[in-house]
Motif scaffolding. Structure first.
Motif, PDB file in Angstrom:
ATOM      1  N   ALA A   1       0.887  -1.417   0.081  1.00  0.00           N
ATOM      2  CA  ALA A   1       0.183   0.018  -0.137  1.00  0.00           C
ATOM      3  C   ALA A   1       0.748   1.391   0.113  1.00  0.00           C
ATOM      4  CB  ALA A   1      -0.819  -0.010   1.085  1.00  0.00           C
ATOM      5  N   GLU A   2       2.041   0.950   0.672  1.00  0.00           N
ATOM      6  CA  GLU A   2       2.884   2.273   0.938  1.00  0.00           C
ATOM      7  C   GLU A   2       4.027   2.559   0.215  1.00  0.00           C
ATOM      8  OE1 GLU A   2       1.439   4.257   5.019  1.00  0.00           O
ATOM      9  OE2 GLU A   2       2.521   2.620   5.152  1.00  0.00           O
ATOM     10  N   GLY A   3       4.609   1.227  -0.328  1.00  0.00           N
ATOM     11  CA  GLY A   3       6.024   1.314  -0.770  1.00  0.00           C
ATOM     12  C   GLY A   3       6.279   2.407  -1.921  1.00  0.00           C
ATOM     13  N   PHE A   4       5.381   2.196  -2.842  1.00  0.00           N
ATOM     14  CA  PHE A   4       5.482   3.226  -3.954  1.00  0.00           C
ATOM     15  C   PHE A   4       5.340   4.580  -3.637  1.00  0.00           C
ATOM     16  CE2 PHE A   4       3.804   5.452  -7.502  1.00  0.00           C
ATOM     17  CZ  PHE A   4       4.971   5.009  -8.745  1.00  0.00           C
ATOM     18  N   ASP A   5       4.339   4.915  -2.829  1.00  0.00           N
ATOM     19  CA  ASP A   5       4.327   6.272  -2.745  1.00  0.00           C
ATOM     20  C   ASP A   5       5.308   6.783  -1.541  1.00  0.00           C
ATOM     21  OD1 ASP A   5       1.637   6.466  -3.898  1.00  0.00           O
ATOM     22  OD2 ASP A   5       0.562   5.575  -2.363  1.00  0.00           O
ATOM     23  N   SER A   6       5.699   5.839  -0.959  1.00  0.00           N
ATOM     24  CA  SER A   6       6.956   6.561   0.178  1.00  0.00           C
ATOM     25  C   SER A   6       8.086   6.818  -0.714  1.00  0.00           C
ATOM     26  CB  SER A   6       7.308   5.508   1.253  1.00  0.00           C
ATOM     27  OG  SER A   6       7.837   4.133   0.724  1.00  0.00           O
ATOM     28  N   VAL A   7       8.551   5.949  -1.785  1.00  0.00           N
ATOM     29  CA  VAL A   7       9.429   6.302  -2.719  1.00  0.00           C
ATOM     30  C   VAL A   7       9.359   7.523  -3.608  1.00  0.00           C
ATOM     31  CG1 VAL A   7      11.050   5.612  -4.577  1.00  0.00           C
ATOM     32  CG2 VAL A   7      10.219   4.041  -2.621  1.00  0.00           C
ATOM     33  N   ARG A   8       7.944   7.744  -3.867  1.00  0.00           N
ATOM     34  CA  ARG A   8       7.446   9.075  -4.419  1.00  0.00           C
ATOM     35  C   ARG A   8       7.878  10.406  -3.558  1.00  0.00           C
ATOM     36  NH1 ARG A   8       2.300   8.862  -7.855  1.00  0.00           N
ATOM     37  NH2 ARG A   8       1.380   8.544  -5.675  1.00  0.00           N
ATOM     38  N   PHE A   9       7.360   9.967  -2.240  1.00  0.00           N
ATOM     39  CA  PHE A   9       7.395  11.037  -1.285  1.00  0.00           C
ATOM     40  C   PHE A   9       9.028  11.395  -1.133  1.00  0.00           C
ATOM     41  CE2 PHE A   9       7.884  12.401   3.203  1.00  0.00           C
ATOM     42  CZ  PHE A   9       6.926  13.279   3.110  1.00  0.00           C
ATOM     43  N   ILE A  10       9.834  10.596  -1.148  1.00  0.00           N
ATOM     44  CA  ILE A  10      11.244  10.722  -0.981  1.00  0.00           C
ATOM     45  C   ILE A  10      11.721  11.446  -2.154  1.00  0.00           C
ATOM     46  CG2 ILE A  10      13.662   9.647  -1.141  1.00  0.00           C
ATOM     47  CD1 ILE A  10      12.281   7.186   0.415  1.00  0.00           C
ATOM     48  N   MET A  11      11.312  11.114  -3.269  1.00  0.00           N
ATOM     49  CA  MET A  11      11.833  11.816  -4.582  1.00  0.00           C
ATOM     50  C   MET A  11      11.221  12.955  -4.670  1.00  0.00           C
ATOM     51  SD  MET A  11      11.829   8.551  -7.011  1.00  0.00           S
ATOM     52  CE  MET A  11      12.382   9.616  -8.380  1.00  0.00           C
ATOM     53  N   THR A  12      10.013  13.614  -4.172  1.00  0.00           N
ATOM     54  CA  THR A  12       9.293  14.948  -4.492  1.00  0.00           C
ATOM     55  C   THR A  12       9.150  15.712  -3.625  1.00  0.00           C
ATOM     56  OG1 THR A  12       7.278  13.563  -4.239  1.00  0.00           O
ATOM     57  CG2 THR A  12       7.972  13.733  -6.469  1.00  0.00           C
ATOM     58  N   ARG A  13       9.187  15.298  -2.162  1.00  0.00           N
ATOM     59  CA  ARG A  13       8.979  16.259  -1.079  1.00  0.00           C
ATOM     60  C   ARG A  13      10.417  16.402  -0.373  1.00  0.00           C
ATOM     61  NH1 ARG A  13       3.545  16.654   0.080  1.00  0.00           N
ATOM     62  NH2 ARG A  13       4.350  18.119   1.681  1.00  0.00           N
ATOM     63  N   VAL A  14      11.109  15.208  -0.160  1.00  0.00           N
ATOM     64  CA  VAL A  14      12.069  15.244   0.914  1.00  0.00           C
ATOM     65  C   VAL A  14      13.176  16.162   0.159  1.00  0.00           C
ATOM     66  CG1 VAL A  14      13.738  13.802   2.321  1.00  0.00           C
ATOM     67  CG2 VAL A  14      11.388  12.810   1.651  1.00  0.00           C
ATOM     68  N   GLU A  15      13.818  17.012   0.931  1.00  0.00           N
ATOM     69  CA  GLU A  15      15.096  17.641   0.336  1.00  0.00           C
ATOM     70  C   GLU A  15      16.153  16.565  -0.042  1.00  0.00           C
ATOM     71  OE1 GLU A  15      16.017  21.677   1.428  1.00  0.00           O
ATOM     72  OE2 GLU A  15      14.523  21.803   3.184  1.00  0.00           O
TER      73      GLU A  15
END
Lengths: 127, 353
Positions: free
Chosen positions: B65-79
């Motif tokens: 449920a969260e794997g893909f979204d967490s990587v997208r979060f890393i790539m788009t939101r985390v500095e």
């Protein structure tokens, strides 16, 4: 010494082997409405926990198969340009009877029965 | 004060033994010395993987449920998230490439001959572990390409005669690739493989230390001069690491690693699907083998062929030397060139076809 090692390893190996979960066998699913699929097109649907491929060959002719490629387990798709079933992973092709036309798949696709009841398309396992 | 502190540490840690080692460790200097650097670059890139991998762990969530979204979060939101993830992916690929160069340089300079059989064997296992890292890490972003690559990869494992189906079941955590597979691959990628690899790297380096650097058989020992490892060779090595870091930085910044689409188990395999480049040669070979060869299934034959090839390669110190322990240079060089040509040609064909 060996017996001691074996007594440690046996439970570890047993632990790693996932328990068998027997799911209720699905024999029939509603694949959708007749009007959802145009002639000479196909779509993947859920058949239990496996993908199945529903193909509308013409206005009145329908075909359905297990969508799991018999080569290495990829999910196949219908190609309207060649009117064949194709697996993108290793370029295997099947005809509309599920038989292998070319490429590495060793066996044909399992075919399901398709019935149209009213405006619903029903897929079921063949007896 | 400083001398007292050093003496205090020496009494407890035996620093003089380390100093002794540093004073006497040397590296042979000859026409093939440049190949010695590749082992060090592999180690350096493994260090980069450890650091960036730990950083990614602060945000990654290993569930379907969260794997893909967490990587997208890393790539788009985390500095700098995109950079850390891109470096991790590029470094993984460079590491495997450099490890292959290191392996073939060992073969072509015949460094596998006695007494370095265990160094060779541990190196081969390490290469297998690196491929295992690549295979398990590939699934973690839970995207469409990695999902199907894992389906194919675990099905290849299932083709192993006898134990194959059990191996595939244990790897997948069930009959198919799904949520349990992601959990298992995560455990393998961040815990099991790193622990084994770190231990084996220590063993590999210990053996290199014990037996010294191998000199190719065509270079007379009397003509070889030696360079002190500390600090002369080490400083050169560090400069090479800086070079590797520059290449890595440029690749990661200019060609950020893509994420693709979220995996959908009920979608067809996408057109143009292919595994990472280091599995392309096997992928293309499997594509070429017909469904049946005589009475055998083509897939089974392919898997068995790769197995035989891998075992034969691992046994190089057995068939690559004569009874006197000297390298069979022509035979081994010939086999290595054929293998390099096969891997290069089939990797290229797998990419373009």
């Amino acid at each position: 010494m060996l017996a001691s090692i074996a007594s440690f390893l046996y439970p570890v190996l047993k632990f790693l082997n996932p328990p068998l979960i027997t799911e209720a066998a699905v024999n029939e699913v509603v694949a959708g409405k007749v009007q959802d699929l145009k002639p000479n097109s196909g779509k993947i649907i859920k058949f239990g926990n496996k993908p199945a491929l529903l193909v509308r060959v013409s206005d009145t002719e329908w075909k359905a198969f297990s969508a799991v490629c018999t080569h290495l387990n990829c999910t196949v798709q219908y190609r309207d340009s060649t009117e064949q079933i194709w697996c993108a992973c290793h370029n295997g092709t099947y005809d509309l009877n599920g038989k292998v036309v070319s490429g590495p798949p060793p066996n044909p696709l399992t075919e399901y029965a398709v019935n149209v009841r009213g405006d619903e398309v029903i897929i079921s396992r063949r007896a | 004060m400083t001398a007292k502190a050093i003496q205090w540490l020496d009494d407890r840690l035996g620093l003089s033994a380390i100093r002794e080692l540093m004073d006497h460790k040397t590296v042979p200097v000859h026409s093939a010395t440049r190949w010695y650097y590749f082992g060090g670059i592999t180690l350096f890139l493994f260090g980069i993987q450890m650091v960036t991998g730990i950083l990614l762990l602060f945000y990654y969530r290993p569930t379907v449920a969260e794997g893909f979204d967490s990587v997208r979060f890393i790539m788009t939101r985390v500095e700098f998230g995109w950079l850390i993830r891109s470096i991790h992916s590029w470094s993984a690929n460079l590491l495997i490439f450099v490890a292959f160069v290191h392996m073939f340089s060992v073969v072509l300079t015949h460094a596998y001959r006695p007494p370095r059989e265990l160094t060779w064997a541990s190196g081969i296992v390490l290469l297998g572990l690196m491929l295992g890292f690549g295979f398990s890490g590939y699934l973690l972003p839970w995207n469409q390409i990695s999902y199907f690559a894992t389906k194919v990869g675990t099905d290849v494992a299932a083709g192993t005669p006898g134990i194959g189906p059990s191996i595939a079941r244990i790897l997948r955590g069930g009959e198919d690739v799904g949520a349990p597979t992601l959990t298992r691959f995560f455990a393998l990628h961040v815990m099991v493989l790193p622990l084994i690899t770190v231990g084996l790297i220590a063993f590999h380096i210990l053996l290199v230390q014990k037996n010294g650097m191998s000199t190719p058989p065509w270079i007379a020992a009397s003509r070889v001069r030696h360079l002190k490892f500390f600090p002369n060779f080490l400083l050169r090595e560090v400069m090479v690491w800086y070079g590797a870091l520059a290449v890595l930085g440029v690749l990661a910044a200019i060609f950020p690693w893509e994420l693709g689409e979220k995996a959908d188990p009920f979608a067809s395999a996408p057109k143009g699907i292919r595994p990472e480049w280091y599995f392309l040669a096997q992928f293309y070979t499997l594509k070429l083998i017909p469904s049946h060869v005589w009475i055998f299934e083509g897939e089974l034959l392919g898997v068995a062929g790769f197995g035989v090839l891998a075992v034969g390669w691992a046994l190089l110190p057995v068939w690559g030397v004569n009874r006197a322990g000297e390298a069979r240079t022509r035979l081994v060089t010939g086999v290595a060139i054929v293998l390099i040509a096969y891997l290069a040609a089939f990797t290229l064909l797998g990419y373009i076809k």
